[in-house]
Design a protein around this motif. Structure first.
Motif, PDB file in Angstrom:
ATOM      1  N   ASN A  26      13.091 -30.407-114.273  1.00 42.38           N
ATOM      2  CA  ASN A  26      14.529 -30.162-114.096  1.00 42.38           C
ATOM      3  C   ASN A  26      14.869 -28.682-114.100  1.00 42.38           C
ATOM      4  OD1 ASN A  26      14.201 -29.489-116.757  1.00 42.38           O
ATOM      5  ND2 ASN A  26      15.614 -31.027-117.575  1.00 42.38           N
ATOM      6  N   ARG A  42      10.212 -35.019-103.788  1.00 41.30           N
ATOM      7  CA  ARG A  42       9.866 -36.394-104.131  1.00 41.30           C
ATOM      8  C   ARG A  42       8.532 -36.709-103.463  1.00 41.30           C
ATOM      9  NH1 ARG A  42      11.206 -41.140-106.104  1.00 41.30           N
ATOM     10  NH2 ARG A  42      10.878 -43.070-104.924  1.00 41.30           N
ATOM     11  N   GLY A  94       7.407 -32.892-108.901  1.00 40.93           N
ATOM     12  CA  GLY A  94       8.071 -34.097-108.432  1.00 40.93           C
ATOM     13  C   GLY A  94       7.288 -35.349-108.774  1.00 40.93           C
ATOM     14  N   ASP A  95       7.960 -36.475-108.646  1.00 40.89           N
ATOM     15  CA  ASP A  95       7.303 -37.762-108.825  1.00 40.89           C
ATOM     16  C   ASP A  95       7.715 -38.677-107.674  1.00 40.89           C
ATOM     17  OD1 ASP A  95       9.920 -38.421-109.398  1.00 40.89           O
ATOM     18  OD2 ASP A  95       9.594 -38.709-111.533  1.00 40.89           O
ATOM     19  N   TYR A 134      17.063 -42.815-114.347  1.00 41.11           N
ATOM     20  CA  TYR A 134      17.201 -41.497-113.746  1.00 41.11           C
ATOM     21  C   TYR A 134      18.069 -40.624-114.643  1.00 41.11           C
ATOM     22  CZ  TYR A 134      21.447 -43.738-111.820  1.00 41.11           C
ATOM     23  OH  TYR A 134      22.612 -44.429-111.660  1.00 41.11           O
ATOM     24  N   TYR A 188       7.949 -34.687-112.534  1.00 45.60           N
ATOM     25  CA  TYR A 188       9.363 -34.326-112.401  1.00 45.60           C
ATOM     26  C   TYR A 188       9.699 -33.145-113.306  1.00 45.60           C
ATOM     27  CZ  TYR A 188      14.403 -34.422-113.004  1.00 45.60           C
ATOM     28  OH  TYR A 188      15.714 -34.049-113.082  1.00 45.60           O
TER      29      TYR A 188
END
Length: 365
Positions: A257, A198, A229-230, A46, A255
């Motif tokens: 950021n 998520r 998202g994943d 992560y 994902y």
């Protein structure tokens, strides 16, 4: 007052974002000194950059079977001598109480509660009731105070025998940042609909996918849905999209950021969750002044009011979701009004500064 702000394994979800805010409490009160620490299994993949940005102390372990975190966390406690230990999530009270038992530590434990544990995969469903019952037992017998992010959870904990004197509601809050640089460009001729989440069953994304054919059948306005998202449901959601023949209307982006940048480009934000507590994603959409569709679950209705700051719908209802989407797709004035109202309410109730002030009250009672 010295506070050890402790978390087991950082995540980019709501608990992780709150942990980052808790780390900066001293900016709101000079009498509070916060040391943030993360027990960090090195086999977990992560993003650790946020931990570095708050100068978190990393308690590194090989994996979840490496119990050296007990000794290492005790060493940190001896070093900073906290007046309270503030822990988070399902693992938080478990790890703190293990350390307190092992070394006979008497430091008060304050826990933040972010709702029930919902298994991300069918294989893990059997552990959900164990997690939830253990958490209630620890709260009842060992927590000195529980910080709740919404009133919905307060009712649940009271029903399960937690003393009302232990409970303190402090809504989540996030910084009021605005995106000045945005490298994302979307087609101007399409209404852009976004979701950042998520990808697991509790987020209700399959109901959004099922709503898309209904929307396409009833509006001629071009639109596209962007899913950020994943998670464990990613492959299944892509398969559902293919089966519904809506690949031309759906983009799975994985994902990301840079959520504020994506929010800035969207016309509509959708939160089709089956469970929520006090959704950070919803607050981010309110901050961005987006037209919002959200389900009437958990703490969502503590953040938005139907037809004021959002259109709210029942969960698991693809028809209601499709009708709300059509209403916003075809009415730019309504989108503008709802977005402006959402932004105004965010500034009044849900900024990071407001959250910090309320949280400090809870910690110092």
């Amino acid at each position: 007052m010295r506070v050890l702000n402790l978390i087991w394994k950082f995540s980019t979800g709501g608990i992780g974002k709150c942990f980052l805010t808790y780390a900066t409490l001293s900016s709101a009160d000079n009498n509070i000194c916060v040391t943030s620490a993360c027990i960090d299994p090195q086999n977990c993949n992560y993003d650790r950059n946020n931990l570095k940005q708050i100068n978190a102390r990393i308690i590194s372990i090989k994996n979840k079977k490496d119990f050296s975190w007990i000794r290492k966390t005790k060493a940190l406690i001896d070093e900073i001598k906290p007046d309270i230990i503030f822990c988070h999530g399902f693992n938080g009270p478990i790890i703190v109480q293990i350390i307190k038992w092992f070394y006979n530590i008497k430091i008060p434990m304050i826990c933040s509660y972010h709702g029930l544990y919902h298994a991300p995969t069918p294989q893990k469903r059997f552990i959900a009731p164990i997690f939830n019952r253990t958490q209630i037992w620890l709260y009842k017998h060992y927590a000195n105070r529980i910080i709740l992010v919404e009133n919905f959870s307060k009712k649940y904990l009271l029903k399960n025998g937690i003393s009302i004197e232990k409970l303190f509601v402090c809504h989540n809050g996030i910084p009021d940042i605005t995106t000045t640089i945005n490298n994302i460009t979307l087609p101007q001729e399409e209404i852009s609909i976004g979701l950042a989440s998520r990808l697991d069953s509790v987020k209700g994304i399959e109901y959004l996918l099922q709503a898309i054919p209904l929307v396409k059948a009833k509006t001629k306005n071009p639109f596209k849905v962007y899913i950020l998202g994943d998670g464990p449901l990613e492959k299944k959601l892509i398969q559902i999209s293919q089966k519904l023949n809506i690949n031309d209307s759906i983009v799975f982006l994985g994902y990301q950021n840079n959520i504020p940048e994506w929010l800035a480009t969207w016309d509509i934000f959708v939160l089709p969750s089956l469970f929520e507590y006090h959704s950070i994603a919803l607050l981010e959409a309110m901050r961005a002044g987006k037209a919002i569709i959200a389900t009437t679950v958990g703490g969502n209705e503590e953040s938005v009011t139907n037809h004021v700051e959002a259109l709210t719908i029942p969960s698991k209802d693809s028809i209601a979701l499709s009708e709300a989407l059509i209403k916003l797709i075809e009415n730019p004035q309504l989108r503008k009004k709802i977005g402006e109202n959402a932004r105004k309410r965010f500034l009044i109730e849900f900024t990071e500064n407001t959250m910090k002030k309320n949280l400090i009250k809870a910690l110092t009672l």
